[in-house]
Design a protein around this motif. Structure first.
Motif, PDB file in Angstrom:
ATOM      1  N   ARG A  30       0.979  -1.139   0.281  1.00 51.15           N
ATOM      2  CA  ARG A  30       0.049  -0.021   0.010  1.00 51.15           C
ATOM      3  C   ARG A  30       0.969   1.300   0.051  1.00 51.15           C
ATOM      4  NH1 ARG A  30      -4.024   0.825   4.546  1.00 51.15           N
ATOM      5  NH2 ARG A  30      -5.436   1.773   2.993  1.00 51.15           N
ATOM      6  N   ASN A  65       0.887   3.986  -1.628  1.00 52.41           N
ATOM      7  CA  ASN A  65       0.385   5.145  -1.383  1.00 52.41           C
ATOM      8  C   ASN A  65      -0.311   5.576  -0.186  1.00 52.41           C
ATOM      9  OD1 ASN A  65      -1.418   2.903  -1.657  1.00 52.41           O
ATOM     10  ND2 ASN A  65      -3.185   4.348  -2.741  1.00 52.41           N
ATOM     11  N   LYS A  66      -0.358   4.502   0.706  1.00 54.14           N
ATOM     12  CA  LYS A  66      -0.715   4.864   2.219  1.00 54.14           C
ATOM     13  C   LYS A  66       0.537   4.743   2.860  1.00 54.14           C
ATOM     14  CE  LYS A  66      -5.161   5.809   1.320  1.00 54.14           C
ATOM     15  NZ  LYS A  66      -5.933   7.040   1.490  1.00 54.14           N
ATOM     16  N   HIS A  67       1.369   4.763   2.603  1.00 54.18           N
ATOM     17  CA  HIS A  67       2.902   4.268   3.386  1.00 54.18           C
ATOM     18  C   HIS A  67       2.655   2.883   4.040  1.00 54.18           C
ATOM     19  CE1 HIS A  67       4.624   8.498   2.627  1.00 54.18           C
ATOM     20  NE2 HIS A  67       3.536   8.772   3.244  1.00 54.18           N
ATOM     21  N   GLY A 108       7.499   0.403  -2.299  1.00 54.09           N
ATOM     22  CA  GLY A 108       8.011   1.636  -2.520  1.00 54.09           C
ATOM     23  C   GLY A 108       9.460   1.876  -1.615  1.00 54.09           C
TER      24      GLY A 108
END
Length: 268
Positions: free
Chosen positions: A27, A29-31, A64
């Protein structure tokens, strides 16, 4: 699951091959914040990987390059509106930490950035931690009127009593070098080399006796058992149902300092 493939389960991406499974919290994009469903999915994944004869080490990381996990998803917390849902969430989370420790396959955390709250606790639960040089660690639950349940149970064994109290009571963020100095991190590598190094370490473990690794892990981790899960769920559920938790989340969402009431039992 069979070797040489990648599958998804909820927010997890699971890749297997060469005796190593890489489990990614996906996730970015949501850390890589942890939803209530994450904990059950992680437990199920660990159970399946442990049952595979050709998997001898597991790498747990985040998608990420900014966060391993920023901790619990605040939106998910807001969905826990009654005692029953709170207790179910706490039980799933504590069982997941226990399942990491009881997994007969060694689990290596590859910390690729922020490891806060539940993310930091996941690092504590894993058998060893490799951190990128920009990684940071914190257990800031006190901001929300909470405590890191597993962090308090296992922290003293991993990083010591005083270091655990410091992180729990202050919510302070420490860098990878400080985390290594207190025993939370075993190796620090450049971010670009993190997954390669964690995978190489996993493969070196996989080349040795899986029985020796399993027995050694079980003997080291013998202290955390079912009784710990039971009482910690009681305490954590009580805190999460308290006004402090509601105030802490409201302050976070409104970007203001929290205004907590007096300690329970304290004189006015």
């Amino acid at each position: 699951m069979r070797a040489e493939q990648t599958i998804r389960r909820g927010d997890l991406a699971i890749a297997t091959g060469d005796c190593v499974a890489t489990v990614t919290i996906d996730r970015a994009n949501k850390h890589n914040a942890l939803t209530p469903a994450f904990w059950h999915d992680l437990s199920k994944t660990l159970g399946e990987l442990a049952a595979m004869d050709d998997i001898r080490a597991i790498v747990l990381t985040g998608a990420g390059d900014k966060a391993f996990s920023a901790g619990g998803d605040v939106g998910g917390f807001l969905e826990l509106k009654d005692e029953s849902s709170i207790r179910a969430f706490q039980t799933d989370a504590m069982h997941a930490f226990r399942d990491i420790e009881r997994c007969p396959v060694p689990v290596i955390a590859a910390i690729n950035g922020i490891a806060m709250g539940g993310g930091c606790e996941l690092a504590l639960a894993c058998d060893m931690v490799i951190a990128a040089d920009h990684a940071t660690f914190a257990m800031p639950e006190a901001r929300f009127g909470l405590v890191p349940g597993f962090g308090i149970l296992r922290g003293p064994d991993v990083i010591g009593i005083q270091a655990t109290k410091y992180l729990v009571m202050t919510g302070a963020t420490i860098d990878a070098h400080r985390a290594q100095a207190i025993g939370l991190v075993q190796e620090i590598v450049p971010a670009a080399d993190l997954i390669d190094r964690a995978t190489a370490l996993a493969q070196s473990i996989a080349a040795l006796s899986p029985n020796a690794a399993s027995v050694g892990k079980r003997m080291v981790n013998v202290a955390f058992g079912d009784d710990d899960v039971a009482w910690s769920v009681d305490e954590l559920s009580r805190l999460q149902a308290s006004p402090d938790r509601a105030e802490g989340i409201a302050a976070f969402l409104e970007r203001r300092p929290a205004r907590f009431a007096a300690r329970a039992g304290a004189s006015a």
